[in-house]
Design a protein around this motif. Sequence first.
Motif, PDB file in Angstrom:
ATOM      1  N   ASN A 272     -46.980  10.394  27.052  1.00 33.46           N
ATOM      2  CA  ASN A 272     -46.535  11.703  26.554  1.00 33.46           C
ATOM      3  C   ASN A 272     -45.217  12.118  27.230  1.00 33.46           C
ATOM      4  O   ASN A 272     -44.982  13.297  27.506  1.00 33.46           O
ATOM      5  N   SER A 273     -44.361  11.125  27.528  1.00 38.90           N
ATOM      6  CA  SER A 273     -43.073  11.342  28.216  1.00 38.90           C
ATOM      7  C   SER A 273     -43.236  12.114  29.521  1.00 38.90           C
ATOM      8  O   SER A 273     -42.380  12.909  29.900  1.00 38.90           O
ATOM      9  N   GLY A 274     -44.348  11.894  30.190  1.00 34.74           N
ATOM     10  CA  GLY A 274     -44.567  12.571  31.477  1.00 34.74           C
ATOM     11  C   GLY A 274     -45.024  14.005  31.338  1.00 34.74           C
ATOM     12  O   GLY A 274     -45.053  14.748  32.310  1.00 34.74           O
ATOM     13  N   GLN A 275     -45.433  14.390  30.127  1.00 37.07           N
ATOM     14  CA  GLN A 275     -45.786  15.792  29.883  1.00 37.07           C
ATOM     15  C   GLN A 275     -47.301  15.991  29.809  1.00 37.07           C
ATOM     16  O   GLN A 275     -47.818  16.502  28.818  1.00 37.07           O
ATOM     17  N   THR A 276     -48.013  15.521  30.823  1.00 38.33           N
ATOM     18  CA  THR A 276     -49.438  15.861  30.905  1.00 38.33           C
ATOM     19  C   THR A 276     -49.688  16.406  32.306  1.00 38.33           C
ATOM     20  O   THR A 276     -48.965  16.074  33.245  1.00 38.33           O
ATOM     21  N   CYS A 277     -50.726  17.237  32.426  1.00 35.41           N
ATOM     22  CA  CYS A 277     -50.945  17.884  33.727  1.00 35.41           C
ATOM     23  C   CYS A 277     -51.512  16.905  34.742  1.00 35.41           C
ATOM     24  O   CYS A 277     -51.481  17.184  35.940  1.00 35.41           O
ATOM     25  N   ILE A 278     -52.028  15.766  34.299  1.00 34.73           N
ATOM     26  CA  ILE A 278     -52.506  14.778  35.270  1.00 34.73           C
ATOM     27  C   ILE A 278     -51.521  13.613  35.427  1.00 34.73           C
ATOM     28  O   ILE A 278     -51.831  12.606  36.060  1.00 34.73           O
ATOM     29  N   CYS A 279     -50.337  13.745  34.874  1.00 33.08           N
ATOM     30  CA  CYS A 279     -49.294  12.718  35.058  1.00 33.08           C
ATOM     31  C   CYS A 279     -48.940  12.584  36.536  1.00 33.08           C
ATOM     32  O   CYS A 279     -48.861  13.578  37.260  1.00 33.08           O
ATOM     33  N   THR A 280     -48.673  11.352  36.931  1.00 29.80           N
ATOM     34  CA  THR A 280     -48.169  11.119  38.285  1.00 29.80           C
ATOM     35  C   THR A 280     -46.876  11.894  38.494  1.00 29.80           C
ATOM     36  O   THR A 280     -46.007  11.902  37.628  1.00 29.80           O
TER      37      THR A 280
END
Length: 472
Positions: A272-280
């Motif tokens: 999601n191009s880094g757009q999740t709340c659990i993304c590193t």
Amino acid sequence: MYIDGKWVKAVSNESFPVINPANGQQIGSVPKGGAEDAKLAVDAAEKAFQTWSKMTADQRGHLLRRWYETILDNKQEIAETLVLEQGKPMKEALGEITYAASFVYWYAEEGKRVYGETIPASHPDKRILVLKQPVGVVAAITPWNFPAAMITRKVAPALAAGCTVVIKPAEQTPLTALKLAEAAELAGIPKGVVNVVTGEPAEIGDQLLKDSRVRKVTFTGSTEVGKHLMRKAADTVKKISLELGGHAPFIIFADANLDLAVQGVLQSKFRNSGQTCICTNRVYVEKSIASQFIEKLRDASEKLTVGYGLEPETEIGPLIDEDAYKKVESHIQDAVQKGGKIESGGKRLTEFEGGYFVKPTIISGATEDMKIMQEETFGPVAPVMEFEELEEVVKRANNTPYGLAAYAYTENLKTAVSIAEQLEYGIVGINDALPSVVQAPFGGFKESGIGREGGHFGIDEFLEIKYVSLKI
Ligand code: ADP
């Protein structure tokens, strides 16, 4: 909008555009609802609650099962809508619809297992019963990064518990929410049980929060808005669940399987191009393997295909809007100013006119004083740092107000158990970068939130406990 089983305009008759983030073009428009519309939706939800809450869990389960099937029957169409308004690659959008539907399927069954208790009384002529009852009308305020899953993860357990719902989807992604409501209507979910109000976030939010008939607010979004809602909910002492921001550390020990760790960072950072709340957000690598790891990560990230979501080979889509891009850009600039080295990416891809596409970016030599190390970047940028010892890295990983997800890669069982127990995070992935599943509890420690979604924990959030003391 969908209120009381009808497709309606806003009372004001105004609307607002929905924009495709890949090219900046308008793809549709939806009603610009406000306080009056929110009130009408609560009226409908309150009325529907009188009958929906009294149905058996089995009857509600049947309807939820039909909703699940209808979502899957229309999976392709809903996923295309999602890609157009959100930008993520089609593969991810299809995955999201499957994931979203899984909550409806799972809670269709779980509603039947809302068990009460009996407790031994203190007097021979008394009995103690503990009942679990639906909390009432629920307001669900949802974000744009998972326009389908963040709705069903809230609405499915709420409905299974016997609650009715008013959904306020993110202004960037209202069309997916309306598609889900359409599926609910087709499935025969009675009018007023699911309502969707699109429009002015603060105005709709304020109205939902001050209405004492709304007994529960469930929210996914920024920590800032979450805190605001928590304050407002205090006036009428509503139950609240908050899924807020994160700042996930990804820790790689020297004994880790390096290829799996690289793959894990790619999945967790660039999805999601880094757009999740659990993304590193931060990568910590043990010093002895740091250069080898960075080389592998750089090579792998350079192979990712950036493009339009509807093109089948796309792996990385655009950022949601200009503000998102500005934040990503400022984090990269700040990191470079403070001595970080761009190993790959680092720039916007200007060939995509009207959209904000950023190449997957790896920054080595990151330090704890960089903005990227403290604020949620919400973009495809991975800062990498070195560490030497477990205790040291645990301290650094925990040194944040956030506490949603953390990841650690090691082949050593003792290290795995030790770090899993010491990380102050609600979700810990050990050699696993994709932990979200329907049956497990999702939620954060500290300023990352309150409450849990998923599994049997998720339905408790929509239930009140009633103690009946019975004298015979
Ligand atoms: P993000 O930074 O991911 O956009 P937000 O917290 O701004 O996160 O948005 C998440 C959801 O909260 C969206 O549906 C948005 O419209 C809503 N929202 C934003 N501000 C408010 C507010 N003041 N009251 C109620 N809802 C709000």
